[in-house]
Design a protein around this motif. Structure first.
Motif, short mmCIF file in Angstrom:
data_model
loop_
_atom_site.label_atom_id
_atom_site.label_comp_id
_atom_site.label_asym_id
_atom_site.label_seq_id
_atom_site.Cartn_x
_atom_site.Cartn_y
_atom_site.Cartn_z
N ASP A 1 -5.68 15.60 -3.25
CA ASP A 1 -6.41 14.38 -3.59
C ASP A 1 -6.74 13.58 -2.33
OD1 ASP A 1 -6.26 15.04 -6.24
OD2 ASP A 1 -4.54 13.75 -6.66
N PHE A 2 -5.77 13.54 -1.41
CA PHE A 2 -6.00 12.83 -0.15
C PHE A 2 -7.12 13.50 0.65
CE2 PHE A 2 -5.12 12.72 4.45
CZ PHE A 2 -5.33 11.37 4.68
N ARG B 1 -9.37 2.74 -0.69
CA ARG B 1 -10.02 2.59 0.61
C ARG B 1 -9.06 2.04 1.65
NH1 ARG B 1 -14.76 4.42 3.14
NH2 ARG B 1 -14.77 3.36 5.14
N GLN B 2 -8.24 1.06 1.28
CA GLN B 2 -7.29 0.51 2.23
C GLN B 2 -6.26 1.54 2.65
OE1 GLN B 2 -7.88 -2.56 3.55
NE2 GLN B 2 -9.69 -2.29 2.27
N ARG B 3 -5.83 2.36 1.71
CA ARG B 3 -4.87 3.43 2.05
C ARG B 3 -5.50 4.45 3.00
NH1 ARG B 3 -2.27 4.23 -4.02
NH2 ARG B 3 -0.41 2.92 -3.68
N LEU B 4 -6.75 4.79 2.72
CA LEU B 4 -7.44 5.74 3.60
C LEU B 4 -7.61 5.19 5.01
CD1 LEU B 4 -10.15 7.05 1.10
CD2 LEU B 4 -8.29 8.41 2.12
N GLU B 5 -7.92 3.90 5.12
CA GLU B 5 -8.08 3.29 6.44
C GLU B 5 -6.76 3.33 7.21
OE1 GLU B 5 -10.69 2.28 7.91
OE2 GLU B 5 -12.22 1.87 6.39
N ALA C 1 2.98 8.85 2.92
CA ALA C 1 3.47 7.54 3.36
C ALA C 1 2.54 6.41 2.92
CB ALA C 1 3.61 7.53 4.88
N TRP C 2 1.26 6.73 2.73
CA TRP C 2 0.30 5.70 2.31
C TRP C 2 -0.07 5.80 0.84
CZ3 TRP C 2 0.23 1.54 4.84
CH2 TRP C 2 0.45 1.54 6.22
N LEU D 1 0.81 -1.22 0.00
CA LEU D 1 0.00 0.00 0.00
C LEU D 1 0.84 1.27 0.00
CD1 LEU D 1 -2.92 -0.82 2.46
CD2 LEU D 1 -3.10 -0.38 0.01
N ARG D 2 2.00 1.22 0.59
CA ARG D 2 2.84 2.41 0.69
C ARG D 2 3.48 2.79 -0.65
NH1 ARG D 2 3.94 4.25 5.80
NH2 ARG D 2 3.45 2.88 7.56
N GLU D 3 3.43 1.91 -1.62
CA GLU D 3 4.09 2.18 -2.90
C GLU D 3 3.16 2.99 -3.81
OE1 GLU D 3 5.30 -1.57 -4.47
OE2 GLU D 3 6.26 -2.19 -2.58
N PRO D 4 3.56 4.20 -4.20
CA PRO D 4 2.68 5.05 -5.01
C PRO D 4 2.37 4.47 -6.38
CG PRO D 4 4.82 6.12 -4.62
CD PRO D 4 4.81 4.86 -3.83
N ASP D 5 3.23 3.59 -6.89
CA ASP D 5 2.99 3.00 -8.21
C ASP D 5 2.23 1.67 -8.12
OD1 ASP D 5 5.02 1.62 -7.01
OD2 ASP D 5 6.33 1.53 -8.77
N LEU D 6 1.51 1.46 -7.02
CA LEU D 6 0.67 0.27 -6.90
C LEU D 6 -0.60 0.50 -7.72
CD1 LEU D 6 0.20 -2.50 -5.51
CD2 LEU D 6 -0.99 -1.24 -3.69
#
Length: 214
Positions: free
Chosen positions: A188-189, A154-158, A180-181, A116-121
């Motif tokens: 956007d966040f 959603r997982q990043r927001l959680e 970080a997430w 999840l921490r990887e921005p290119d996911l």
């Protein structure tokens, strides 16, 4: 190797067996094991090409020179590797029935959680890591009533909300937690957080701090 079953010539069953070391197959070992012992359709495409190649090899083998052996062997190995990779890409190794499909979805979700921490996911990166097409990945998530991108977000927001509620991280700027997430842009966040939780990130953090202090 060609073998024949006793009986009239027009009823003979011809079987070709190819034996090659696993280490030479151009498929990751962790995925190759999942293919062993499973039938792979070979009526057309790469499978049909492989059948024709092996059949011709058995029929005309005596006409090859000794020096042709390594070249023919590499061509055969490439076809077998291509067939196995095709099976992985189309999900034949994992998606054979509902239980297999659910198992694959669970593995994909666990992979997403770990990255999840990887921005290119992206859906493309997730699909590539599991040797399936992007369209197949989207179909898997559709059976769960989800989209891949929405589930990742959603997982990043959680995770970000959990960090915002952590007293030990109260001095970490909100934009740093967002970054970080995997959120590259603070705006956007902020919009995504408000849509998901009905409050801005800063108001959520303040509320949690007041509750902890009371």
């Amino acid at each position: 190797m060609i073998s024949g079953v006793i009986g009239p010539p027009d009823e003979w069953l011809r079987t070709a067996c190819v034996s090659i070391p696993k280490a030479l197959v151009n498929v990751p070992a962790e995925h190759l094991d999942g293919l062993l012992g499973r039938p792979i359709p070979a009526a057309d495409g790469i499978g049909g090409l492989l059948i024709d190649f092996v059949t011709d090899l058995c029929d005309h083998g005596p006409s090859f020179r000794p020096a042709d052996g390594p070249r023919v062997g590499m061509a055969l190995l490439d076809l077998i590797s291509a067939l196995l990779n095709n099976a992985l890409e189309t999900g034949l190794a994992d998606v054979r029935d509902k239980s297999g499909r659910n198992a694959l979805i669970r593995r994909i979700m666990a992979f997403i959680q770990q990255h999840l921490r990887e921005p290119d996911l992206t859906p493309s990166a997730v699909a590539s890591a599991h040797y399936i097409s992007v369209s197949h990945l989207h179909r898997l998530f559709q059976t769960q009533g989800l989209t891949v991108t929405a589930w990742i977000r959603r997982q990043r927001l959680e995770r970000a909300r959990s960090d915002l509620a952590d007293p030990s991280l109260r001095d970490v700027p909100i934009h740093a937690i967002a970054t970080a997430w995997g959120f590259a842009h603070p705006a956007d966040f902020s919009r995504a957080f408000r849509r998901a939780f009905g409050s801005s990130a800063i108001n959520f953090r303040r509320k949690v701090c007041r509750q902890l202090a009371s």
